[in-house]
Design a protein around this motif. Structure first.
Motif, short mmCIF file in Angstrom:
data_model
loop_
_atom_site.label_atom_id
_atom_site.label_comp_id
_atom_site.label_asym_id
_atom_site.label_seq_id
_atom_site.Cartn_x
_atom_site.Cartn_y
_atom_site.Cartn_z
N GLY A 81 106.03 66.81 68.88
CA GLY A 81 105.21 67.84 70.20
C GLY A 81 106.23 67.72 71.54
N PRO A 82 105.60 67.53 72.29
CA PRO A 82 105.60 67.56 73.61
C PRO A 82 106.02 66.08 74.08
CG PRO A 82 103.58 68.16 73.90
CD PRO A 82 103.78 68.20 72.76
N THR A 83 106.41 65.79 75.22
CA THR A 83 107.11 64.23 76.49
C THR A 83 105.39 63.33 75.46
OG1 THR A 83 108.14 65.63 77.17
CG2 THR A 83 107.57 63.26 77.92
N GLN A 84 104.39 63.64 75.34
CA GLN A 84 103.43 62.76 76.33
C GLN A 84 103.29 62.29 73.97
OE1 GLN A 84 103.14 66.00 76.39
NE2 GLN A 84 102.01 66.16 78.42
N ILE A 125 111.29 58.27 65.43
CA ILE A 125 111.93 59.79 66.29
C ILE A 125 111.23 60.92 66.22
CG2 ILE A 125 113.00 61.63 65.09
CD1 ILE A 125 113.69 60.32 62.77
N HIS A 126 110.94 60.98 67.66
CA HIS A 126 110.61 62.08 68.71
C HIS A 126 111.05 63.16 68.27
CE1 HIS A 126 108.68 64.04 72.37
NE2 HIS A 126 108.43 64.17 71.70
N VAL A 127 110.34 64.63 67.78
CA VAL A 127 110.66 66.28 68.17
C VAL A 127 110.17 66.55 68.82
CG1 VAL A 127 110.97 68.21 66.29
CG2 VAL A 127 111.26 65.76 65.34
N GLU A 128 111.75 66.17 70.09
CA GLU A 128 110.74 67.11 71.39
C GLU A 128 110.66 68.57 71.38
OE1 GLU A 128 110.86 65.70 76.00
OE2 GLU A 128 113.23 65.96 75.15
N ASN A 143 101.63 75.07 71.37
CA ASN A 143 100.33 75.08 71.24
C ASN A 143 99.79 76.03 69.88
OD1 ASN A 143 99.51 73.75 73.16
ND2 ASN A 143 100.21 75.62 73.99
N LYS A 144 101.57 77.14 69.38
CA LYS A 144 100.81 77.96 68.74
C LYS A 144 101.58 77.02 67.47
CE LYS A 144 102.81 81.78 71.39
NZ LYS A 144 104.31 82.22 71.99
#
Length: 256
Positions: free
Chosen positions: A66-69, A86-89, A96-97
């Motif tokens: 998701g986003p940075t948050q 792990i963050h998949v940016e 949203n979709k």
């Protein structure tokens, strides 16, 4: 047993917040709203950490898409006891979709890279209640799955015994590794992250990935959200004096 566990954690509107629909009915209000880790994801993460404490698991990796948050959610996971994150940016517009299949594709791709023995996710997220991601990951990887787990135990060298909550009661199954498990409500009670661990988690590096890094094309235009509406307000009930009055009223409204 010395296994590697991959745990999916999702950022959602906090369970204690009253969700409000936007005025234009395109979605729900998220700006300025408290978010937290999905409760079922907390349970999945807690189980992985407990398995590590029992020396069944040696490495716990938390993943969020998701986003940075989402970094806040991953910091919480690290503070609870995850070893890596792990963050998949993903941009907010694409996020949203996204549907469960898109998340499943991303987690399956990361699993191919990290080669975990267990993938643990919550049985559902409290924002969409889809209950699809675990099953789709297992299908994409062609791995055994144990959904709605309320108890997980080792069952020999390369197997796990899982107690599942099903409509008719409880079901005990044995799955070979690697496998996908989704956590039910009664699996455990997640711990609170302590302040020292929260401070330590702020200093830990989080591995960032992009869609191009993973080679995944989400194609998020297959489902279109037409309108979001609040459920209708429940009408007030009525009181009746006798059973005969109740039966008559039920007949009147076509219930019997």
């Amino acid at each position: 047993m010395s296994l590697k566990a991959l745990v999916g954690v999702k950022r959602v509107i906090d369970y204690a917040v009253k969700v409000r629909v936007k005025a234009d009915k395109t979605g729900v209000v998220t700006d300025g709203i408290k978010h937290s880790m999905n409760p079922f994801c907390e349970i999945a993460l807690e189980e992985a950490i407990r398995m590590k404490e029992k020396n069944l698991v040696k490495d716990v990796i938390a993943v969020s898409c998701g986003p940075t948050q989402c970094l806040e959610t991953l910091r919480t996971a690290l503070a609870m006891g995850a070893d890596r994150a792990i963050h998949v940016e993903i941009s907010q517009d694409i996020y949203n979709k996204m549907q469960p299949l898109h998340v499943a594709k991303l987690l399956a791709k990361i699993a191919q890279i990290e080669k975990p023995d267990i993938i643990l996710v919550g049985k559902q997220a409290i924002d969409d209640d889809a209950n699809q991601t675990a099953q789709m990951i297992a299908g994409l990887l062609d791995w055994p799955q144990a959904t709605f787990a309320s108890k997980i135990e080792p069952d020999g060298d390369k197997r796990l015994k899982v107690k599942r909550e099903v409509d008719s009661g409880l079901e005990n199954i044995s799955v070979s590794l690697p496998c996908v498990i989704s956590a039910d409500l009664r699996l455990n009670e997640p711990r609170y992250a302590t302040l020292p661990n929260i401070m330590k988690a702020k200093k830990k590096n989080i591995d960032k990935k992009t869609l191009s890094d993973l080679g995944v094309d989400l194609k998020c235009d297959t489902i279109v959200m037409n309108k979001v509406e609040e459920p209708p307000t429940r009408k007030a009930g009525i009181k009746v004096e006798t059973v005969q009055d109740l039966v008559a009223k039920l007949k009147e409204i076509g219930r019997i």
